[in-house]
Structures are given as C-alpha cells and as structure tokens.
Design a protein around this motif. Structure first.
Motif, short mmCIF file in Angstrom:
data_model
loop_
_atom_site.label_atom_id
_atom_site.label_comp_id
_atom_site.label_asym_id
_atom_site.label_seq_id
_atom_site.Cartn_x
_atom_site.Cartn_y
_atom_site.Cartn_z
N GLN A 78 0.85 -1.20 0.00
CA GLN A 78 0.00 0.00 0.00
C GLN A 78 0.88 1.24 0.00
O GLN A 78 1.84 1.35 0.77
N ARG A 79 0.55 2.17 -0.89
CA ARG A 79 1.27 3.44 -0.95
C ARG A 79 0.27 4.59 -0.83
O ARG A 79 -0.81 4.55 -1.39
N ASN A 80 0.68 5.60 -0.11
CA ASN A 80 -0.09 6.84 0.00
C ASN A 80 0.84 8.00 -0.29
O ASN A 80 1.89 8.14 0.36
N ASP A 81 0.45 8.82 -1.28
CA ASP A 81 1.27 9.98 -1.67
C ASP A 81 2.71 9.56 -2.00
O ASP A 81 3.67 10.25 -1.63
N GLY A 82 2.85 8.42 -2.65
CA GLY A 82 4.17 7.97 -3.07
C GLY A 82 5.00 7.32 -1.98
O GLY A 82 6.14 6.93 -2.21
N ARG A 83 4.43 7.22 -0.76
CA ARG A 83 5.15 6.62 0.36
C ARG A 83 4.61 5.22 0.66
O ARG A 83 3.41 4.99 0.62
N LEU A 84 5.52 4.32 0.98
CA LEU A 84 5.13 2.99 1.40
C LEU A 84 4.51 3.07 2.79
O LEU A 84 5.15 3.54 3.74
N THR A 85 3.25 2.66 2.93
CA THR A 85 2.56 2.77 4.22
C THR A 85 2.20 1.42 4.84
O THR A 85 1.95 1.32 6.03
N ASP A 86 2.16 0.37 4.02
CA ASP A 86 1.82 -0.93 4.59
C ASP A 86 2.26 -2.05 3.65
O ASP A 86 2.30 -1.87 2.43
N VAL A 87 2.61 -3.17 4.23
CA VAL A 87 2.94 -4.38 3.49
C VAL A 87 2.19 -5.54 4.13
O VAL A 87 2.22 -5.70 5.35
N MET A 88 1.50 -6.32 3.32
CA MET A 88 0.76 -7.47 3.82
C MET A 88 1.22 -8.74 3.10
O MET A 88 1.28 -8.78 1.87
#
Length: 221
Positions: A78-88
């Motif tokens: 998951q990315r928000n605004d080009g930043r990695l925010t979560d990995v599942m």
C-alpha cells in the motif's frame, strides 16, 4: 513436505535433469555439470530434513516462523502519496517453524532481480539480521539474540536447500518478470521449462552464480 512426495511435481522431477541438459551445450557452463551431479542426490533429502527439523527433536540452530513461499506475488503493498505505508503477506499454506535459511535462500532466488542478487546480497542480509535483532529486543525477548555470523552459519548449514532453490526455482523468477511468461505452463510442461532455462539472461546470471557456489563450497558434501 510431509503430505506429498515432492518428486511428483514435474518442475522438481525434471528440473535438475533439464538444467544439466542446458548447461551441457555451453562450453563455459558444462564444467559445472559434474559438480551438480556430485551433490544432486542429497538436495531433496537435505531439504526434507531441514523442513522436518523442528519436529524431529534434533533442534540445533536458530528457529523462526517462516512464510515458506516468500515472493512478490504473495505480497500486497500500500502506498499513499508515493510513500510505502503498509505491506501485507499472503498465502501461508506452507508456513513453517524452522531455520531462517528457509525464507532467506528462497527470497534471494524468488524476490530479487539479478542486479540485486549480484550487488546487494550482503546489504539485504544485513538489513534482515538487524531488523530481526531489533524485533527481538522490542518484544523483550529474554533468550539469546543471534548475531550476523550465526545467521550466516544457518545459510551455510542449509546450503543444499539454497542450491536446490537455484536449480529448480530461480527460473520462475524470470517467468514472473517476463510480461509474456506463463508460470503454470513452465511449472507443468517440461518443454516450456527447458525453453525458459535457455533464456540468455538466465544463462548469463548462471555464469555469475555457479562460480560463486563452487567457491563457497556449495558442491562439497
């Protein structure tokens, strides 16, 4: 590993045989065929022993919870605004308690590009080790926290698993990154598997990897 015979899978049954056939037609690669044949009979047996180690009562080394099938298609990012925010992580059907070498050898074959394997192996392994150590400290683990050398010992101890992965599974990495690659066909069809093994990019990486395996003792019993 306990519920089925791995030799029934076509890509395992035929994998090393086809691998040797492809190497044999290249003057600079056929020298490695005798080395592979010297340990071939051990690869699957040592792999099964490794997977059964935690339940066999012969625990000797480091044991962690392994995903078991750690590659890009089993990860959601998951990315928000080009930043990695979560990995599942997904698909835990062969998750297993055992040596960290299970996931580490597998990930270096299945997760990364040839360039990363060539130039960033030590960096990525160090990243794994330091995060593993930090996690144990944050959870207030009271036992011994393994060091860099001890983790590397696990990889050496289970080198036959690492060699088995590269001989039978590395080609799937190339199928993943090929836009026209058909993974199911390569897994199930020996002709498709051999065609993929003849991929010039794959052969070029073997020209780098096989000498490393030789120099690092992967072909020694």
């Amino acid at each position: 590993m306990n519920t089925t015979d791995p030799n029934t899978f076509p890509f395992i049954k035929n994998g090393i045989k086809l691998f040797k056939e492809v190497l044999s037609v290249h003057d600079d690669l056929k020298q490695f065929v005798p080395h592979i044949e010297s340990v071939e009979y051990l690869l699957l047996a040592k792999t099964i022993d490794m997977f059964n180690e935690a339940s066999s009562g012969k625990r000797n080394g480091i044991f962690v919870l392994n995903h078991g099938d750690f590659h890009l298609k089993n990860i959601m990012i998951q990315r928000n605004d080009g930043r990695l925010t979560d990995v599942m992580l997904l698909d835990y059907q062969i998750s297993i308690f055992g040596s960290p070498a299970i996931d580490l050898h597998y990930a270096f074959a299945m997760m990364f590009s040839p360039e990363i394997r060539r130039n960033h192996y030590d960096e990525l392994l160090y990243f794994y080790i330091t995060n593993f150590q930090d996690t144990l400290r944050k959870t207030e683990y009271k036992g011994h926290i393994p060091g860099n050398f001890e983790i590397r010992q696990e990889l050496t101890k289970h080198r036959f698993w690492g060699l088995f992965i590269f001989l039978c599974f590395l080609i799937f990495n190339y199928t993943f990154i090929d836009e026209d690659g058909n993974l199911a066909e390569v897994i199930e069809n020996p002709q498709a598997q051999k065609k993929e093994l003849e991929n010039p990019k794959f052969l070029n990486e073997l020209r780098e990897l096989l000498p490393k395996f030789l120099h690092n003792g992967y072909f020694e019993i």
